[in-house]
Design a protein around this motif. Structure first.
Motif: not given
Length: 82
Positions: A66-71, A48-50, A13-14, A57-61
């Motif tokens: 992910r926060f926008g394009q930042y992972e 590089v990415v803000n 959970f985030v 979103e929680i990704i990759d199982d």
């Protein structure tokens, strides 16, 4: 938390707050209050990415958030306390 890294970590959970992000991390399949980590948003600085905390979103199982394009990987957040 123990200083040794568990074998199996995943985001459960985030939750975004005004100045921080609260992460609940599943450790070896278990969810425990001691695995709740609050990290200031300023720790996610990148040249590089803000991060876009409104697009989360929680990704990759459960291995990445992910926060926008930042992972950010779960191990990075877990190591924040270590």
């Amino acid at each position: 938390m123990s200083s040794s890294k568990p074998d199996n970590l995943s985001f459960f959970f985030v939750y975004p707050r005004e100045d921080s992000i609260v992460f609940w991390i599943r450790v070896n399949g278990k969810i425990d209050a001691k695995n709740r980590i609050e990290v200031p948003k300023t720790e996610f600085a990148s040249p590089v990415v803000n991060p876009d905390f409104s697009d989360m979103e929680i990704i990759d199982d459960g291995l990445t958030v992910r926060f926008g394009q930042y992972e950010c990987a779960v191990e990075t957040i877990y190591n924040y306390l270590a």
